[in-house]
Design a protein around this motif. Structure first.
Motif, PDB file in Angstrom:
ATOM      1  N   SER A   1       6.025   5.556 -11.368  1.00 42.54           N
ATOM      2  CA  SER A   1       5.542   5.888  -9.882  1.00 42.54           C
ATOM      3  C   SER A   1       6.079   5.582  -8.821  1.00 42.54           C
ATOM      4  CB  SER A   1       4.058   5.285 -10.099  1.00 42.54           C
ATOM      5  OG  SER A   1       3.376   5.527 -11.091  1.00 42.54           O
ATOM      6  N   LYS A   2       6.820   4.484  -8.902  1.00 41.48           N
ATOM      7  CA  LYS A   2       7.605   4.172  -7.881  1.00 41.48           C
ATOM      8  C   LYS A   2       8.925   5.186  -7.551  1.00 41.48           C
ATOM      9  CE  LYS A   2      10.746   0.573  -6.216  1.00 41.48           C
ATOM     10  NZ  LYS A   2      11.316  -0.767  -6.425  1.00 41.48           N
ATOM     11  N   TYR A   3       9.322   5.891  -8.426  1.00 37.89           N
ATOM     12  CA  TYR A   3      10.371   6.808  -8.231  1.00 37.89           C
ATOM     13  C   TYR A   3      10.138   8.349  -7.966  1.00 37.89           C
ATOM     14  CZ  TYR A   3      14.027   3.465  -8.065  1.00 37.89           C
ATOM     15  OH  TYR A   3      14.786   2.213  -7.720  1.00 37.89           O
ATOM     16  N   GLU A   4       8.768   8.249  -8.487  1.00 41.70           N
ATOM     17  CA  GLU A   4       8.034   9.708  -8.165  1.00 41.70           C
ATOM     18  C   GLU A   4       7.890   9.823  -6.698  1.00 41.70           C
ATOM     19  OE1 GLU A   4       6.765  13.345  -9.978  1.00 41.70           O
ATOM     20  OE2 GLU A   4       7.636  11.702 -10.864  1.00 41.70           O
ATOM     21  N   VAL A   5       7.515   8.860  -6.224  1.00 45.05           N
ATOM     22  CA  VAL A   5       7.120   8.516  -4.949  1.00 45.05           C
ATOM     23  C   VAL A   5       8.647   8.509  -3.925  1.00 45.05           C
ATOM     24  CG1 VAL A   5       6.421   7.168  -2.670  1.00 45.05           C
ATOM     25  CG2 VAL A   5       5.032   7.585  -4.997  1.00 45.05           C
ATOM     26  N   THR A   6       9.246   7.793  -4.413  1.00 43.88           N
ATOM     27  CA  THR A   6      10.896   7.406  -3.551  1.00 43.88           C
ATOM     28  C   THR A   6      11.453   9.054  -3.209  1.00 43.88           C
ATOM     29  OG1 THR A   6      11.028   5.230  -4.586  1.00 43.88           O
ATOM     30  CG2 THR A   6      13.130   6.302  -3.724  1.00 43.88           C
TER      31      THR A   6
ATOM     32  N   LYS B   1       0.619  -1.138   0.043  1.00 42.12           N
ATOM     33  CA  LYS B   1       0.044   0.124   0.114  1.00 42.12           C
ATOM     34  C   LYS B   1       1.036   1.247   0.101  1.00 42.12           C
ATOM     35  CE  LYS B   1      -3.872  -2.322   2.327  1.00 42.12           C
ATOM     36  NZ  LYS B   1      -4.804  -2.154   3.577  1.00 42.12           N
ATOM     37  N   PHE B   2       0.285   2.208  -0.741  1.00 34.93           N
ATOM     38  CA  PHE B   2       1.061   3.681  -0.600  1.00 34.93           C
ATOM     39  C   PHE B   2       2.331   3.706  -1.448  1.00 34.93           C
ATOM     40  CE2 PHE B   2      -1.988   4.283   3.156  1.00 34.93           C
ATOM     41  CZ  PHE B   2      -2.951   4.583   2.669  1.00 34.93           C
ATOM     42  N   TRP B   3       2.743   2.717  -2.150  1.00 30.03           N
ATOM     43  CA  TRP B   3       4.154   2.759  -2.879  1.00 30.03           C
ATOM     44  C   TRP B   3       3.985   1.971  -4.118  1.00 30.03           C
ATOM     45  CZ3 TRP B   3       9.393   0.502  -1.318  1.00 30.03           C
ATOM     46  CH2 TRP B   3      10.344   1.022  -2.199  1.00 30.03           C
ATOM     47  N   PRO B   4       3.366   2.798  -5.270  1.00 27.66           N
ATOM     48  CA  PRO B   4       3.442   2.055  -6.310  1.00 27.66           C
ATOM     49  C   PRO B   4       4.689   1.446  -6.960  1.00 27.66           C
ATOM     50  CG  PRO B   4       2.916   4.315  -6.654  1.00 27.66           C
ATOM     51  CD  PRO B   4       2.944   4.066  -4.984  1.00 27.66           C
ATOM     52  N   GLN B   5       4.570   0.248  -7.603  1.00 29.92           N
ATOM     53  CA  GLN B   5       5.692  -0.612  -7.838  1.00 29.92           C
ATOM     54  C   GLN B   5       6.155  -0.382  -9.641  1.00 29.92           C
ATOM     55  OE1 GLN B   5       8.161  -1.752  -5.609  1.00 29.92           O
ATOM     56  NE2 GLN B   5       7.090  -0.251  -4.448  1.00 29.92           N
TER      57      GLN B   5
END
Length: 240
Positions: A93-98, A85-89
């Motif tokens: 998207s993953k590195y947008e969050v990271t 949850k809350f961290w698309p893989q």
């Protein structure tokens, strides 16, 4: 079950917000930082940097023995991977969050913490006007970064609530003590109010409310004892 070694500070609340938002079972293990629990041999085994939060996962995904994780950013990555949850893989998207999680732990948390510290310090350690101005201005710059980022998207990493929002929100709750006026940042204010209205966020912020104390109401000698524990720390001696 997750054991959360915790005290109700912004860094601790990052983790309780995630756990409450996801409904992940956990048990709070209080780490009274004013008493110096973070320097106990037991806690140093979990986090040699003697800072909370830290977690112990007694049911890791690999089926092995318990796993301990320290540092709030690493904890959120771990829990997001565990729960899915809350961290698309997907790659983008993953590195947008990271990158926003890393921005928080490298920039927002430390600088807003310094702004609050020097603004609280007053003149007890001499003239702090430069430090107050330096970190208040830096806090203002960082709120501006959030404001610019949020001008054309709902959340920090796009249209979905993620650990980027979880990790950044708790440090903005005390914007007044950091010398800021959030009406200056209307896109940030919209996000701040929306995230703050989430039931899981509210529950996460409330965890440990019964543990916190108002140090300003303590006797001066007790306040001084606590300051010696929390500030101006030096290296812990290591036996040969």
């Amino acid at each position: 079950m997750i054991d959360l070694h915790y005290w109700p500070t912004p860094n601790g609340k990052k983790v309780t917000i995630f756990l409450e938002e996801t409904g992940t079972p956990y048990r709070v293990v209080p780490v009274n930082i004013s008493r110096g629990d973070q320097f106990s041999p037991e806690f140093l085994k979990l986090n040699p940097n003697h800072r909370m939060p830290a977690i112990v996962d007694h049911e890791p995904k690999d089926g092995g023995g318990p796993i301990g994780v320290f540092e709030s950013g690493a904890i959120l990555f771990y829990l997001a991977e565990k729960t899915g949850k809350f961290w698309p893989q997907d790659l983008r998207s993953k590195y947008e969050v990271t990158q926003w999680v890393v921005w928080q732990v490298a920039n927002q948390g430390p600088k807003l913490g310094e702004a609050g510290h020097f603004r609280r310090l007053g003149d007890r350690e001499g003239d702090q006007s430069y430090a107050v101005r330096r970190f208040t201005d830096e806090a203002n710059r960082l709120y501006g970064v959030l404001n610019m980022r949020l001008r054309d998207r709902r959340y920090l990493a796009g249209d979905e609530f993620t650990i980027a929002d979880v990790i950044s929100y708790p440090w903005t709750v005390n914007w007044q003590a950091q010398g800021q006026e959030i009406d200056e940042f209307r896109h940030f204010k919209r996000w701040f109010e929306e995230v703050g209205a989430r039931p899981g966020v509210q529950r996460g912020l409330a965890v440990g409310a019964d543990l916190a104390t108002d140090n300003s109401k303590l006797p001066p000698e007790e306040q001084e004892r606590i300051r010696k524990i929390l500030y101006n720390q030096r290296a812990i001696p290591v036996a040969d």
